[in-house]
Design an enzyme around this catalytic site. Structure first.
Site, PDB file in Angstrom:
ATOM      1  N   LYS A 192      36.382 -36.650  10.509  1.00  0.00           N
ATOM      2  CA  LYS A 192      35.421 -35.552  10.560  1.00  0.00           C
ATOM      3  C   LYS A 192      34.623 -35.449   9.255  1.00  0.00           C
ATOM      4  CE  LYS A 192      36.430 -34.204  14.742  1.00  0.00           C
ATOM      5  NZ  LYS A 192      37.507 -35.105  15.150  1.00  0.00           N
ATOM      6  N   THR A 193      33.676 -34.519   9.217  1.00  0.00           N
ATOM      7  CA  THR A 193      32.775 -34.430   8.063  1.00  0.00           C
ATOM      8  C   THR A 193      33.500 -34.014   6.785  1.00  0.00           C
ATOM      9  OG1 THR A 193      32.147 -32.207   8.795  1.00  0.00           O
ATOM     10  CG2 THR A 193      30.692 -34.035   9.412  1.00  0.00           C
TER      11      THR A 193
END
Length: 390
Positions: A192-193
């Site tokens: 994920k980011t």
């Protein structure tokens, strides 16, 4: 001199960006002796709330976004006999939590351009049993939240945003997490980011929902370990007030998250730059490129998902194999839920019920995109696609 293909390192489609600061923060936490939920988890919750702008928000750190979605729906009272509307083009976690509670997910189709849940499909799926909507901000692009929230208000429905892809996505200038839904749930999984390895955050403005989720994330206990071991009240005493779960985030994970959150602005900038390079360099190939955010808004670019256009010289599966042969990893996001045996068989689902999601699935693949990716890495992907499809 041309480098032999075998000499090139394998390029994965995603890889976490972990630096010395993260390693130092985790090491410090390990040396502190407090490795389960404690001061770092509390600090991470507050930092996350602050990042979203405060304004009455409360953040509840959990060990996965799946846990956060489960806690959110449980706190909203979803149970047997209820229906929860969600898109078919998502990971199974979005709706498996509905089944945890004995309720039924109702899967609907997506918009053919954005691949986000179609508000009109939501409206058509509402029945007297419908209690909630779970929109998914696919790949980091915000859903049409004004339309979705209007439908929810019209029908008295709850809204839990699956924001696993959506940090720091915005909709009409507001961060996802600041919108007017009941709960928003973020993921900090490895790709994920930002990442905590495994982990997530549930965010709400409703203090009753926040309190219920806090109690239920740790066995339904009235006091968590941090309270018990730092309070002057006798440490041994607590009360079980509900049959809860084991969903707390550890301090070691939170320490990693605190540093990652500080780095988020540079992560976002790098992901946007990589996405822009793909958009420019792939524009003339037989590919449908992903939709960007509307003007003035932010796409988190968690994923860069392309679709083969009709008439391309090879199919999706052959393209995935050809890229792999060149040392380039890809993935598919997602095999729609209506194609998985459990959901298909339990609810009698067919591809014909979801024409947009099914057509997208048969043509799509996710290209490598991660913040530690170098321009030269991306150039490899672009060159390979031109050689294979040009």
């Amino acid at each position: 001199m041309t480098i032999p293909k075998a000499a090139l390192p394998f390029l994965p489609f995603a890889r976490p960006d972990i630096g010395d600061a993260e390693i130092a923060a985790v090491t410090e936490t390990l040396r502190s002796g407090w490795v389960t939920t404690g001061p770092k988890a509390r600090a991470f919750e507050q930092a996350f709330t602050d990042y979203l702008g405060g304004n009455g928000l409360q953040s509840i750190a959990v060990n996965s976004a799946t846990a956060g979605l489960h806690l959110a729906l449980e706190a909203l009272g979803i149970g047997p006999g209820d229906e929860v509307i969600a898109p078919t083009l998502t990971f199974t976690a979005t709706v498996e939590v509905v089944r945890y509670l004995g309720a039924d997910p109702v899967l609907v189709d997506v918009d053919p351009v954005t691949l986000n849940i179609d508000p009109e499909a939501i409206r058509a799926a509402i029945t007297p049993r419908t209690k909630a909507i779970v929109p998914v901000h696919y790949a980091g692009l915000a859903c049409r939240m004004d339309a979705i929230l209007a439908i929810a208000r019209e029908h008295g429905l709850k809204v839990v945003e699956d924001a696993a892809h959506a940090l720091p996505t915005t909709w009409k200038g507001r961060l996802v997490g600041q919108l007017d839904s009941d709960v928003t749930v973020f993921s900090f999984y490895a790709n994920k980011t930002i990442t905590t390895g495994e982990g997530g955050m549930a965010v709400t403005r409703d203090p009753k929902l926040a309190e219920r989720m806090r109690v239920m994330r740790l066995h339904g206990m009235s006091r968590d370990a941090f309270d018990r071991f730092t309070s002057k009240t006798p440490a041994w005493y607590y009360e079980v007030v509900a049959p809860g779960f084991k969903y707390n985030l550890t301090d070691t994970a939170a320490a990693l998250g605190l540093v990652q959150l500080q780095r988020l602005p540079q992560f976002v900038q790098r992901r946007a730059l990589l996405a822009q390079r793909y958009q420019a360099q792939l524009a003339h190939l037989p590919l449908v490129l992903p939709a960007d955010a509307p003007a003035g808004d932010v796409h988190a670019w968690h994923l860069y998902v392309v679709r083969l256009a009709p008439g391309a010289r090879m199919g999706r599966d052959d393209l995935i194999q050809a890229l792999s042969d060149r040392g380039i990893g890809t993935s598919v996001h997602y095999v729609p839920l209506h194609r998985h045996p459990y959901w298909r068989d339990r609810y009698g689902l067919t591809p014909e019920q979801f024409p947009q999601a099914d057509a997208a699935y048969q043509a799509m693949l996710s290209l490598p995109l991660f913040t530690a990716m170098q321009d030269a890495d991306q150039d490899r992907v672009i060159a390979a696609l031109h050689a294979l499809l040009g």
